[in-house]
Design an enzyme around this catalytic site. Sequence first.
Site, PDB file in Angstrom:
ATOM      1  N   GLU A   1      44.734  54.478  14.217  1.00  0.00           N
ATOM      2  CA  GLU A   1      43.277  54.564  14.242  1.00  0.00           C
ATOM      3  C   GLU A   1      42.651  53.484  15.127  1.00  0.00           C
ATOM      4  O   GLU A   1      43.106  53.246  16.238  1.00  0.00           O
ATOM      5  CB  GLU A   1      42.740  54.568  12.805  1.00  0.00           C
ATOM      6  CG  GLU A   1      43.270  55.748  12.004  1.00  0.00           C
ATOM      7  CD  GLU A   1      42.665  55.883  10.629  1.00  0.00           C
ATOM      8  OE1 GLU A   1      41.447  55.682  10.479  1.00  0.00           O
ATOM      9  OE2 GLU A   1      43.405  56.219   9.682  1.00  0.00           O
TER      10      GLU A   1
ATOM     11  N   ASP B   1      36.948  62.281   4.716  1.00  0.00           N
ATOM     12  CA  ASP B   1      37.996  61.330   5.046  1.00  0.00           C
ATOM     13  C   ASP B   1      37.848  60.126   4.113  1.00  0.00           C
ATOM     14  O   ASP B   1      36.897  60.025   3.330  1.00  0.00           O
ATOM     15  CB  ASP B   1      37.898  60.919   6.520  1.00  0.00           C
ATOM     16  CG  ASP B   1      39.246  60.506   7.098  1.00  0.00           C
ATOM     17  OD1 ASP B   1      40.108  60.029   6.333  1.00  0.00           O
ATOM     18  OD2 ASP B   1      39.438  60.637   8.324  1.00  0.00           O
TER      19      ASP B   1
END
Length: 673
Positions: free
Chosen positions: A558, A352
Amino acid sequence: MADRLRSCVLEPLEDRLTEILISSLQWFSQVRRRLLPLLRRHRMALLTAPAVFAALLLFWSAALGDYAGPLYKDPAQPVEARVADLLGKMTLAEKIGQMTQIERLVATPDVLRNYFVGSLLSGGGSVPRKGATAAEWVAMVNDFQKACLSTRLGIPMIYGIDAVHGHNNVYGATIFPHNVGLGATRDPYLVKRIGAATALEVRATGIQYAFAPCIAVCRDPRWGRCYESYSDDPRIVQSMTELIPGLQGDVPKDFTAGMPYVAGKNKVAACAKHFVGDGGTVNGINENNTVINRDGLMSIHMPAYHNAMQKGVSTVMISYSSWNGVKMHANQDLITGYLKNTLNFKGFVISDWEGIDRITTPAGSNYPYSVNASISAGLDMIMVPNNYQSFISILTNFVNTGVIPVSRIDDAVTRILRVKFTMGLFEYPYADSSLADQLGKQEHRDLAREAVRKSLVLLKNDEVSSGKPLLPLPKKATKILVAGSHADNLGYQCGGWTIEWQGDTGRTTVGTTILDAVKAAVDPSTQVVFAENPSAEFVKGGGFSYAIVAVGEHPYTETKGDNLNLTIPEPGVSTVEAVCGAVPCATVLISGRPVVVQPLLAASKALVAAWLPGSEGLGITDALFGDYGFSGKLPRNWFRSVDQLPMNVGDKHYDPLFGLGYGLTTKGTKNNY
């Protein structure tokens, strides 16, 4: 001694060579006619070096035919042969360059050439310019590609982007409902069609790689990424992996599970993420620790990865989170041991965004350790995205000093090249300009509208004075009120991961708000009044036949979406209470997850969970006004109190306000839901 040498060394070597050649010959009928009789009748002749050399010369001569260039550039050759040929020609610098993915903001032609960079990406909101057209995207991507192709070996780069609910970074693209809404449809074929439409819109901008789908199983709605999860039920998440063949194409009948597959230049490489357990962290805290035994991990969070392997997913992205205290980006047991060896995944594993940095606390505090730990764990491509010089230097030193074996580098590069060859990137490295009209295409907007109406979950539909339920609403009325912070705000309607990383407010892209949709749906004689936050007195004196109020969460992504109380921001509830206390009203709740809903239930005659529907507000009015019936089913359990969380089916304390699968239905004039 000669007999022992023959039995222990030469005969096994001969058998292996025969096996390799015969397997390769299946691809070339001309070579079969020439070599098979030789291999069968004169087996021992292959024991001599001249015979082996002559056989190989004959093989490659027939295989290459009239093609005069390097084998890896010949599209007639098998993918594995092309990979092996190219890998054998590469220097260490070229190999490590292939393992490096950098952000477009730090990319220049010289950087791409000098570091042999294998991949670029756009982070959330990273665009050529605000409102850039498809042609501008294509020009940018092609310029980057031109630089990569000008290197010694001419290896094309692959460009990745977070196309997680449509091509959501790009102005004018179709924005589909976020995954939580798609989970409510229970319609895998719809999701597959969305994947196909998204692939075309991504390709319209010259991009070949989508960081989707997220196949997390969100077990706690307090998690800020919960709307990226289709459901808290792993079986529903498994069914929605149909997005993968939508993006990549259907695998052939003889497909080997675990191999990457992309069906051509109108499709994109997909990415199953985030491996594994990202939806199970303690208290739903983003990037936190998932505490669960191996059986639990395998039965709840792993099943969708099995489906992804069967459908040929090309890449897998690793999660920021930990499993029982071990950072996933450094988890060799699960990445190499389970994903690569047990599931036989042959595509490439990608980190990521700055994911390896976060192996340490604080992030980046021991970057050499992070590089070693992540590559040794089995990561193949690192989303650096900015600090590429340091990453390349450190990894190069580790290989040169023997800390990381060359075999690990070769495995990583083999996987990356396998994906690039499989998807035809060497044959079609540049954008196809004929696809430009696919961006925001009306056919795709119609599909998104269908997805919106199928995703709506009707939580309440009480009777009004006439004895009939409030919904469907009549299109013909004297005057109606549309109110609420989310009624005329496209950015709020789309949520996070839309144009900007965190989403935004207002007319951020092309689309239809709920207010726009109401005006388009009602009879021309009906007066529509909009007041975002009207007073009770205004409503009482307005002479309204009924009201539609749209409220909900503001956009987030997020960690910024982590929320321990799950209440919607004011003036959401106060607007609903003011309007619905004065006139019969239907409340449309825009949210990425279940929220504290009792005040809305108490005040409203009808309540619709619309999730984060995206750019096509007409899908909401399709159901509100009865053209189509409500059919959506809750993809998640709806809690009574946040004190119950986490709460999932099978828990001893399971006592939801609305259980998984709840949803009232109505009939529509255009369907029979």
